[in-house]
Design a protein around this motif. Structure first.
Motif, PDB file in Angstrom:
ATOM      1  N   ASN A  81     -10.329  -8.117  -2.977  1.00  0.00           N
ATOM      2  CA  ASN A  81      -9.243  -7.287  -3.516  1.00  0.00           C
ATOM      3  C   ASN A  81      -8.845  -6.198  -2.525  1.00  0.00           C
ATOM      4  OD1 ASN A  81      -9.220  -8.748  -5.865  1.00  0.00           O
ATOM      5  ND2 ASN A  81     -10.528  -7.335  -6.977  1.00  0.00           N
ATOM      6  N   ALA A  82      -9.846  -5.585  -1.884  1.00  0.00           N
ATOM      7  CA  ALA A  82      -9.548  -4.540  -0.899  1.00  0.00           C
ATOM      8  C   ALA A  82      -8.788  -5.132   0.285  1.00  0.00           C
ATOM      9  CB  ALA A  82     -10.837  -3.876  -0.430  1.00  0.00           C
ATOM     10  N   LEU A  83      -9.195  -6.315   0.733  1.00  0.00           N
ATOM     11  CA  LEU A  83      -8.499  -6.979   1.835  1.00  0.00           C
ATOM     12  C   LEU A  83      -7.047  -7.296   1.449  1.00  0.00           C
ATOM     13  CD1 LEU A  83      -8.638  -8.248   4.671  1.00  0.00           C
ATOM     14  CD2 LEU A  83      -9.325 -10.381   3.553  1.00  0.00           C
ATOM     15  N   GLY A  84      -6.823  -7.717   0.207  1.00  0.00           N
ATOM     16  CA  GLY A  84      -5.472  -7.990  -0.263  1.00  0.00           C
ATOM     17  C   GLY A  84      -4.615  -6.731  -0.284  1.00  0.00           C
ATOM     18  N   MET A  85      -5.208  -5.617  -0.693  1.00  0.00           N
ATOM     19  CA  MET A  85      -4.465  -4.351  -0.702  1.00  0.00           C
ATOM     20  C   MET A  85      -4.130  -3.905   0.712  1.00  0.00           C
ATOM     21  SD  MET A  85      -6.275  -2.303  -3.862  1.00  0.00           S
ATOM     22  CE  MET A  85      -6.504  -0.923  -2.862  1.00  0.00           C
ATOM     23  N   VAL A  86      -5.078  -4.053   1.620  1.00  0.00           N
ATOM     24  CA  VAL A  86      -4.825  -3.678   3.019  1.00  0.00           C
ATOM     25  C   VAL A  86      -3.718  -4.555   3.601  1.00  0.00           C
ATOM     26  CG1 VAL A  86      -5.830  -3.685   5.336  1.00  0.00           C
ATOM     27  CG2 VAL A  86      -7.103  -2.682   3.431  1.00  0.00           C
ATOM     28  N   CYS A  87      -3.758  -5.847   3.325  1.00  0.00           N
ATOM     29  CA  CYS A  87      -2.707  -6.761   3.814  1.00  0.00           C
ATOM     30  C   CYS A  87      -1.341  -6.367   3.249  1.00  0.00           C
ATOM     31  CB  CYS A  87      -3.025  -8.200   3.424  1.00  0.00           C
ATOM     32  SG  CYS A  87      -4.319  -8.956   4.396  1.00  0.00           S
ATOM     33  N   ALA A  88      -1.298  -6.021   1.955  1.00  0.00           N
ATOM     34  CA  ALA A  88      -0.034  -5.630   1.343  1.00  0.00           C
ATOM     35  C   ALA A  88       0.496  -4.344   1.960  1.00  0.00           C
ATOM     36  CB  ALA A  88      -0.214  -5.460  -0.164  1.00  0.00           C
ATOM     37  N   LEU A  89      -0.376  -3.372   2.194  1.00  0.00           N
ATOM     38  CA  LEU A  89       0.066  -2.107   2.778  1.00  0.00           C
ATOM     39  C   LEU A  89       0.491  -2.276   4.237  1.00  0.00           C
ATOM     40  CD1 LEU A  89      -2.502   0.352   1.177  1.00  0.00           C
ATOM     41  CD2 LEU A  89      -0.085   0.093   0.631  1.00  0.00           C
ATOM     42  N   VAL A  90      -0.231  -3.094   4.994  1.00  0.00           N
ATOM     43  CA  VAL A  90       0.149  -3.349   6.387  1.00  0.00           C
ATOM     44  C   VAL A  90       1.483  -4.106   6.429  1.00  0.00           C
ATOM     45  CG1 VAL A  90      -0.478  -4.685   8.462  1.00  0.00           C
ATOM     46  CG2 VAL A  90      -2.176  -3.242   7.343  1.00  0.00           C
ATOM     47  N   GLY A  91       1.648  -5.076   5.526  1.00  0.00           N
ATOM     48  CA  GLY A  91       2.914  -5.810   5.459  1.00  0.00           C
ATOM     49  C   GLY A  91       4.079  -4.907   5.093  1.00  0.00           C
ATOM     50  N   ALA A  92       3.848  -3.972   4.179  1.00  0.00           N
ATOM     51  CA  ALA A  92       4.910  -3.038   3.801  1.00  0.00           C
ATOM     52  C   ALA A  92       5.255  -2.110   4.958  1.00  0.00           C
ATOM     53  CB  ALA A  92       4.471  -2.218   2.579  1.00  0.00           C
ATOM     54  N   ALA A  93       4.247  -1.658   5.692  1.00  0.00           N
ATOM     55  CA  ALA A  93       4.513  -0.802   6.852  1.00  0.00           C
ATOM     56  C   ALA A  93       5.292  -1.577   7.916  1.00  0.00           C
ATOM     57  CB  ALA A  93       3.198  -0.270   7.421  1.00  0.00           C
ATOM     58  N   TRP A  94       4.901  -2.819   8.123  1.00  0.00           N
ATOM     59  CA  TRP A  94       5.594  -3.666   9.105  1.00  0.00           C
ATOM     60  C   TRP A  94       7.050  -3.882   8.664  1.00  0.00           C
ATOM     61  CZ3 TRP A  94       4.153  -9.472  10.163  1.00  0.00           C
ATOM     62  CH2 TRP A  94       4.852  -9.919  11.283  1.00  0.00           C
ATOM     63  N   THR A 115      -1.415   2.657  -6.913  1.00  0.00           N
ATOM     64  CA  THR A 115      -1.969   2.871  -8.253  1.00  0.00           C
ATOM     65  C   THR A 115      -3.434   2.469  -8.294  1.00  0.00           C
ATOM     66  OG1 THR A 115       0.192   2.468  -9.243  1.00  0.00           O
ATOM     67  CG2 THR A 115      -1.720   2.281 -10.697  1.00  0.00           C
ATOM     68  N   ILE A 116      -3.758   1.355  -7.672  1.00  0.00           N
ATOM     69  CA  ILE A 116      -5.151   0.917  -7.614  1.00  0.00           C
ATOM     70  C   ILE A 116      -5.981   1.895  -6.797  1.00  0.00           C
ATOM     71  CG2 ILE A 116      -6.701  -0.914  -6.806  1.00  0.00           C
ATOM     72  CD1 ILE A 116      -4.378  -2.880  -7.431  1.00  0.00           C
ATOM     73  N   LEU A 117      -5.443   2.344  -5.661  1.00  0.00           N
ATOM     74  CA  LEU A 117      -6.171   3.335  -4.851  1.00  0.00           C
ATOM     75  C   LEU A 117      -6.400   4.628  -5.614  1.00  0.00           C
ATOM     76  CD1 LEU A 117      -4.532   2.882  -1.328  1.00  0.00           C
ATOM     77  CD2 LEU A 117      -6.865   2.333  -1.998  1.00  0.00           C
ATOM     78  N   LEU A 118      -5.422   5.052  -6.374  1.00  0.00           N
ATOM     79  CA  LEU A 118      -5.584   6.245  -7.201  1.00  0.00           C
ATOM     80  C   LEU A 118      -6.651   6.023  -8.271  1.00  0.00           C
ATOM     81  CD1 LEU A 118      -4.421   9.107  -7.652  1.00  0.00           C
ATOM     82  CD2 LEU A 118      -2.913   8.087  -9.350  1.00  0.00           C
ATOM     83  N   GLY A 119      -6.686   4.835  -8.843  1.00  0.00           N
ATOM     84  CA  GLY A 119      -7.724   4.497  -9.810  1.00  0.00           C
ATOM     85  C   GLY A 119      -9.107   4.509  -9.188  1.00  0.00           C
ATOM     86  N   ILE A 120      -9.194   4.075  -7.938  1.00  0.00           N
ATOM     87  CA  ILE A 120     -10.479   4.092  -7.240  1.00  0.00           C
ATOM     88  C   ILE A 120     -10.939   5.525  -7.025  1.00  0.00           C
ATOM     89  CG2 ILE A 120     -11.607   3.570  -5.035  1.00  0.00           C
ATOM     90  CD1 ILE A 120      -9.798   1.059  -4.907  1.00  0.00           C
ATOM     91  N   VAL A 121     -10.027   6.362  -6.567  1.00  0.00           N
ATOM     92  CA  VAL A 121     -10.383   7.750  -6.252  1.00  0.00           C
ATOM     93  C   VAL A 121     -10.665   8.563  -7.511  1.00  0.00           C
ATOM     94  CG1 VAL A 121      -9.502   9.895  -5.240  1.00  0.00           C
ATOM     95  CG2 VAL A 121      -9.156   7.738  -4.054  1.00  0.00           C
ATOM     96  N   VAL A 122      -9.780   8.466  -8.502  1.00  0.00           N
ATOM     97  CA  VAL A 122      -9.888   9.328  -9.682  1.00  0.00           C
ATOM     98  C   VAL A 122     -10.916   8.804 -10.682  1.00  0.00           C
ATOM     99  CG1 VAL A 122      -8.606  10.230 -11.661  1.00  0.00           C
ATOM    100  CG2 VAL A 122      -7.545  10.186  -9.416  1.00  0.00           C
ATOM    101  N   PHE A 123     -10.875   7.507 -10.982  1.00  0.00           N
ATOM    102  CA  PHE A 123     -11.707   6.963 -12.049  1.00  0.00           C
ATOM    103  C   PHE A 123     -12.920   6.184 -11.553  1.00  0.00           C
ATOM    104  CE2 PHE A 123      -7.347   7.105 -13.805  1.00  0.00           C
ATOM    105  CZ  PHE A 123      -7.563   8.100 -14.744  1.00  0.00           C
ATOM    106  N   GLY A 124     -13.063   6.036 -10.261  1.00  0.00           N
ATOM    107  CA  GLY A 124     -14.222   5.319  -9.716  1.00  0.00           C
ATOM    108  C   GLY A 124     -14.183   3.831  -9.992  1.00  0.00           C
ATOM    109  N   VAL A 125     -12.998   3.236 -10.027  1.00  0.00           N
ATOM    110  CA  VAL A 125     -12.865   1.799 -10.258  1.00  0.00           C
ATOM    111  C   VAL A 125     -13.477   1.054  -9.083  1.00  0.00           C
ATOM    112  CG1 VAL A 125     -11.191  -0.077 -10.532  1.00  0.00           C
ATOM    113  CG2 VAL A 125     -10.785   2.123 -11.610  1.00  0.00           C
TER     114      VAL A 125
END
Length: 140
Positions: free
Chosen positions: A115-128, A99-109
């Motif tokens: 915050n970006a590092l936290g999102m990357v950690c969460a996505l890597v953890g979910a993939a793992w 949702t945050i990534l979509l907000g970045i792409v669509v609305f330029g948030v």
């Protein structure tokens, strides 16, 4: 909802719904929401000319809302039973990141580096977690 004493989702809702209703009614009375609702229902609004107030319409709206909440609870219990609470939590975190990534792409948030590092950690953890979960299912 697991183990020898587990209940089906319908049985669980049948047992818990009356208690939840009483609790909600008590909280709405204690917070003054019940009296505010009766005052609002008795006060005419500017929309009454377009949509005349009707008790039947209000009851229908509440009934449809209750039915949708019932379906949401049934689907949530079934999903939780089949997938597990941890998997649902991981998927919820992935949903937040996307949702945050979509907000970045669509609305330029704008997002900071931390915050970006936290999102990357969460996505890597979910993939793992996905790799470990799928690997664990193949060994059973």
């Amino acid at each position: 909802m697991t183990g020898p004493l587990s209940l089906s989702p319908l049985e669980f809702l049948f047992r818990m719904s009356p208690l939840a209703f009483i609790q909600s009614l008590l909280y709405s009375f204690l917070t003054g929401e019940l009296s505010a609702f009766s005052l609002t229902a008795a006060t005419p609004s500017k929309f009454d000319l377009v949509y005349p107030p009707s008790v039947n319409r209000s009851i229908l709206v509440l009934a449809v809302n209750g039915f949708l909440a019932f379906l949401l609870n049934i689907s949530s219990f079934e999903t939780n039973k089949n997938a597990g609470a941890l998997t649902l939590t991981v998927c919820g975190n992935v949903k937040q990141c996307l949702t945050i990534l979509l907000g970045i792409v669509v609305f330029g948030v704008r997002v900071g580096a931390l915050n970006a590092l936290g999102m990357v950690c969460a996505l890597v953890g979910a993939a793992w977690y996905g790799v470990v979960e799928l690997g664990g299912r193949g060994k059973r």
